[in-house]
Motif scaffolding. Structure first.
Motif, PDB file in Angstrom:
ATOM      1  N   HIS A   1      -6.967  -6.596   6.161  1.00 39.58           N
ATOM      2  CA  HIS A   1      -8.358  -6.121   6.160  1.00 39.58           C
ATOM      3  C   HIS A   1      -9.265  -7.335   6.187  1.00 39.58           C
ATOM      4  CE1 HIS A   1      -7.603  -1.858   5.255  1.00 39.58           C
ATOM      5  NE2 HIS A   1      -6.540  -2.310   4.568  1.00 39.58           N
TER       6      HIS A   1
ATOM      7  N   ASN B   1      -6.194  -8.707   2.095  1.00 39.53           N
ATOM      8  CA  ASN B   1      -7.636  -8.599   2.320  1.00 39.53           C
ATOM      9  C   ASN B   1      -8.231  -9.998   2.388  1.00 39.53           C
ATOM     10  OD1 ASN B   1      -7.362  -5.790   2.097  1.00 39.53           O
ATOM     11  ND2 ASN B   1      -7.476  -5.946  -0.139  1.00 39.53           N
TER      12      ASN B   1
ATOM     13  N   VAL C   1      -9.850  -9.295  14.896  1.00 36.95           N
ATOM     14  CA  VAL C   1      -9.664  -7.850  14.717  1.00 36.95           C
ATOM     15  C   VAL C   1      -9.509  -7.147  16.065  1.00 36.95           C
ATOM     16  CG1 VAL C   1     -10.720  -5.751  13.817  1.00 36.95           C
ATOM     17  CG2 VAL C   1     -10.887  -7.869  12.528  1.00 36.95           C
TER      18      VAL C   1
ATOM     19  N   THR D   1      -0.184  -5.554   2.612  1.00 38.30           N
ATOM     20  CA  THR D   1      -1.581  -5.539   3.054  1.00 38.30           C
ATOM     21  C   THR D   1      -2.321  -6.695   2.393  1.00 38.30           C
ATOM     22  OG1 THR D   1      -1.498  -3.163   3.249  1.00 38.30           O
ATOM     23  CG2 THR D   1      -3.679  -4.142   3.159  1.00 38.30           C
TER      24      THR D   1
ATOM     25  N   TYR E   1     -17.636  -4.875   6.789  1.00 35.97           N
ATOM     26  CA  TYR E   1     -16.204  -4.545   6.787  1.00 35.97           C
ATOM     27  C   TYR E   1     -15.755  -4.499   8.260  1.00 35.97           C
ATOM     28  CZ  TYR E   1     -11.878  -1.857   6.533  1.00 35.97           C
ATOM     29  OH  TYR E   1     -10.583  -1.441   6.684  1.00 35.97           O
TER      30      TYR E   1
ATOM     31  N   LEU F   1     -12.481  -3.052  -2.164  1.00 36.68           N
ATOM     32  CA  LEU F   1     -11.583  -4.014  -1.521  1.00 36.68           C
ATOM     33  C   LEU F   1     -11.379  -5.247  -2.410  1.00 36.68           C
ATOM     34  CD1 LEU F   1     -10.456  -3.495   1.382  1.00 36.68           C
ATOM     35  CD2 LEU F   1     -11.938  -5.336   2.112  1.00 36.68           C
TER      36      LEU F   1
ATOM     37  N   GLN G   1       0.823  -1.202   0.000  1.00 35.50           N
ATOM     38  CA  GLN G   1       0.000   0.000   0.000  1.00 35.50           C
ATOM     39  C   GLN G   1       0.862   1.259   0.000  1.00 35.50           C
ATOM     40  OE1 GLN G   1      -2.752   0.417   3.226  1.00 35.50           O
ATOM     41  NE2 GLN G   1      -4.473   0.078   1.866  1.00 35.50           N
TER      42      GLN G   1
ATOM     43  N   ARG H   1      -0.525  -5.605   7.139  1.00 35.01           N
ATOM     44  CA  ARG H   1      -1.882  -5.169   7.501  1.00 35.01           C
ATOM     45  C   ARG H   1      -2.879  -6.132   6.895  1.00 35.01           C
ATOM     46  NH1 ARG H   1      -2.334  -0.360   9.740  1.00 35.01           N
ATOM     47  NH2 ARG H   1      -0.377   0.763   9.977  1.00 35.01           N
TER      48      ARG H   1
ATOM     49  N   GLU I   1      -9.226  -3.164   9.865  1.00 33.29           N
ATOM     50  CA  GLU I   1      -7.874  -3.527   9.451  1.00 33.29           C
ATOM     51  C   GLU I   1      -7.026  -3.708  10.699  1.00 33.29           C
ATOM     52  OE1 GLU I   1      -4.693  -0.659   7.217  1.00 33.29           O
ATOM     53  OE2 GLU I   1      -6.088   0.222   8.657  1.00 33.29           O
TER      54      GLU I   1
END
Ligand code: GTP
Ligand code: MG
Length: 722
Positions: free
Chosen positions: A92, A15, A43, A13, A75, A155, A7, A90, A78
């Motif tokens: 997500h 997802n 999370v 990162t 969602y 995303l 990123q 990271r 992150e």
């Protein structure tokens, strides 16, 4: 795309899309399969941020709110996780679900409603300004929570966590679920994105379901399975880590740990954290008055507190704190109770020391009796609310006095019984002491001077012997012996006086010869009073010698009458009762004058007057303790009514009178004379002699007829005084 997305050029990162059976109750049963809980634990893993309840049944307005945003996915935000080379990555997280209308119980209508299986396999998600989801309470109250948007509203999904609930699940058929999962997997496989199978709710896992799930995965190529429990926080990190590793092949392989092994590690971690936290609490909280807000603020910076709260949550931390406080309070109560119980015997001793009063009283009557005692409130306090140790009252109770209701507890009842027992024991012991004394007094074996060791055998078999301790017997015996010996010596002394003729012909100042002693012993030896001292021969001989010494040198110090010795008594009486003589106005200023009447028939008065004069200086002065007195004596022998025999004349004011007698007759003379002179007195003004209190200073003195007289000294015995 299997590569980590860079990123900001440095931070990789990823997802992740979390998928699994979802839909109406008909499809998924009464509760979800655990996707939301898995996301939540990953999370926001701290216990306080973890919620078990993430309902998918929503109102239209919640569905349209910015968090759900009319989508069928959430969602979750992150998170940053460390990579091996001190770099962070990271991740997500999105959850693919199906929101149900709380009115129609049908799926909410959304712009592009496809079947779940199709939709969940989407690799490109878009939702403009969609907010990060926290918990059910957030819906409708978005402004109260941190408002974080899904980045760019778009995303791209890098991999899937395919969840399979292996718990019994209510109204859900596992095989149906597995069929659904299989179809979903086929859909996901088309995307070419990595997939990891996540078994959820393994804490309630059913062995067969777990086996079947593994079998399903084994049938696929490279499909890994992670056994998790979001509720117990087991292997959740591992599930995401395994997927991330598949997404980014450059990362090391995560080692798959079976559920029970991971659970063991997790439990050990929690147990260790709990120990440390409890240690912290016991170090910080010393009083049961401490309150949680204050204590938790104090503990906030401590890692022991933070670790435990992270793992188990604030509520459990507070619970442990409350348990500790409760323990302290219990200890405090126990200390109090002990102190009260320690005081109770003293209170009973002070209030009811008498056995007769309480011996046969019922418990309730005994309590009434105690309450009626004047000193009751010195020792006890009657509380309005009982028991004393319930609720918060224990702090109000004063520490000095015993709460009266404590008396009803078994421990206090025992002490009361012990008090009774003690009194009974004391009584018994007193009886036994008395019995022992009586036994001694009546025993023909106990003679003066007999040692305890010899006497003991006579009483060994007696009933009372087991009741008292040896020293007590010895003490009583010792006292009894002393009485016996004193009495025997007194009797022996009397015997010596009775046999005064035995001592007449001793040589002056000389010790009695052996023969003489032999004679004395022979004569006295017939007497019981002599024999009584046979165990104390040395003392008996000493008494004989002392007596001989006295006969030849009678002084008040050696007199067997001791304090009744007339010499001593006369001195004593003169010093306390005799009027202090007036200073002679005519004579020497330094010489006091004493006028003394001496009353006694048959020459007694004159004889004593002469003896006294013989002790005086030539001019009738008498010296006592260095002081000189002018002594005027007035011996009277005849009828005191005649002026010539009057006690008092114009030139003679008596300070006192010595009365002498040596027979009944001469005693009568003295008595009559005093009576007569008192009649005369009455007619005179005031008291002519005496102590000024109207008590005549008359002293009666007997001149003993059989009394041996030494040289140059006299000895008199007082027999009475008026
Ligand atoms: P939907 O999104 O509605 O399809 O459900 P979901 O898959 O998100 O399920 P969710 O995470 O909401 O979990 C549903 C219920 O399962 C929770 O309310 C918990 O009661 C239970 N549950 C979730 N995770 C666990 C777990 O790890 N162990 C146990 N024993 N129960 C769990
Ligand atoms: Mg959910």
């Amino acid at each position: 795309m299997m590569m980590a997305r860079k990123q900001d050029g440095r931070t990789p990162t990823y997802n992740v899309s979390v998928v699994g059976l979802s839909g109406t109750e008909k499809e998924k049963g009464q509760c979800g399969i655990g996707k939301s809980c898995l996301c939540n634990r990953f999370v926001r893993p701290s216990a306080d941020d973890f919620h078990l309840d993430h309902t998918s049944v929503l109102s239209t307005s919640d569905f349209g709110g910015r968090v759900v945003n009319n989508d069928h996915f959430l969602y979750w935000g992150e998170v940053a996780r460390p990579l091996e080379e001190c770099v962070e990555c990271r991740i997500h997280v999105v959850e693919q679900t199906e929101f149900i209308d709380d009115q129609t119980f049908q799926p909410h209508r959304s712009t592009a409603l496809q079947p779940y299986i199709k939709r969940a396999a989407a690799t490109k998600l878009a939702s403009a300004e969609k907010l990060m989801y926290f918990c059910t309470d957030q819906l409708g109250l978005e402004q109260d929570f941190e408002q974080k948007q899904m980045p760019d509203g778009k995303l791209p999904v890098d991999g899937f966590l395919l969840c399979v609930d292996v718990s019994r699940g209510m109204n859900r058929n596992f095989d149906e679920q597995l069929k659904f999962v299989s179809n979903l997997y086929n859909q996901l496989a088309k995307t070419k994105k990595p997939v990891v199978v996540v078994l959820t709710k393994c804490d309630e896992g059913v062995e067969r379901y777990i086996r079947d799930a593994h079998a399903f995965a084994l049938g696929k190529k490279n499909l890994q399975v992670v056994e998790t429990s979001a509720r117990s926080n087991v292997n959740v990190e591992l599930a995401f880590g395994t997927l991330v590793q598949l997404v980014d092949k450059s990362r090391g392989k995560a080692k798959i740990i079976p559920y029970f092994e991971a659970l063991k590690q997790q439990s050990q971690q929690i147990a260790a954290a709990k120990d440390k936290y409890e240690w912290l609490v016991s170090r910080i909280v010393k009083s049961h008055h401490e309150l949680w807000p204050n204590v938790s603020r104090k503990m906030q910076p401590a890692p022991e507190f933070q670790d435990y709260v992270y793992l188990e949550g604030t509520l459990k931390a507070k619970k442990l704190f409350l348990q500790h406080v409760q323990r302290l309070k219990q200890e405090h109560i126990e200390r109090r109770r002990k102190a009260y119980l320690a005081l109770l015997p003293q209170a009973l001793d002070a209030l009811v020391p008498d056995l007769d009063e309480i011996d046969r009283l019922s418990r309730s009557k005994a309590e009434k009796l105690l309450e009626a005692k004047p000193d009751f409130s010195k020792w006890f306090v009657v509380l309005e609310e009982t028991p004393w140790d319930a609720g918060d009252r224990v702090d109000e109770v004063d520490s000095e006095r015993i709460p009266f209701d404590l008396l009803e507890t078994p421990a206090a009842e025992q002490l009361y019984e012990a008090h009774l027992e003690k009194l009974r024991n004391e009584r018994k012991r007193a009886e036994m002491r008395r019995a022992f004394r009586e036994n001694l007094e009546s025993s023909p074996f106990v003679t003066p001077g007999k040692p305890w060791e010899e006497a003991r055998s006579f009483i060994m078999n007696e009933d009372f012997y087991q009741w008292l301790e040896e020293p007590v017997y010895m003490d009583i015996y010792g006292k009894h012996q002393k009485q016996l010996i004193d009495k025997a010596k007194e009797d022996f002394q009397e015997l010596l006086l009775e046999y005064s003729e035995l001592f007449y012909e001793l040589e002056l100042d000389a010790k009695p010869s052996k023969e003489k002693m032999g004679v004395i012993q022979e004569v006295l030896g017939e007497e019981q009073r002599f024999k009584a001292l046979h165990k104390l021969q040395a003392e008996r001989d000493a008494l004989v010698l002392k007596h001989i010494h006295f006969v030849y040198h009678p002084t008040k110090e050696t007199c067997p009458s001791c304090s009744s010795c007339v010499d001593a008594r006369v001195e004593q009486l003169l010093s306390t009762r005799f009027l202090r003589p007036h200073r002679n106005p005519l004579g020497d200023a330094n010489v006091d004058r004493i006028n003394l009447v001496i009353l006694g028939k048959d020459g007694l008065a004159r004889e004593l007057a002469n003896e006294i004069r013989a002790l005086c200086t030539n001019d009738d002065k008498y010296v006592v303790e260095g002081k000189m007195y002018e002594l005027a004596l007035r011996p009277i022998e005849g009828n005191v009514r005649l002026p010539v025999n009057a006690f008092q004349t114009p030139t003679f004011q008596p300070h006192g009178c010595l009365c002498l007698y040596n027979s009944k007759e001469s005693l009568s003379y003295v008595v009559e004379s005093i009576e007569k002179s008192r009649e005369v007195e009455g007619r005179l003004e005031g008291s002519v002699w005496g102590d000024g209190q109207g008590q005549g200073g008359v002293r009666m003195v007997e001149c003993p007829s059989g009394h041996p007289r030494g040289q140059g000294s006299s000895h008199w015995s007082v027999v009475g005084q008026t």
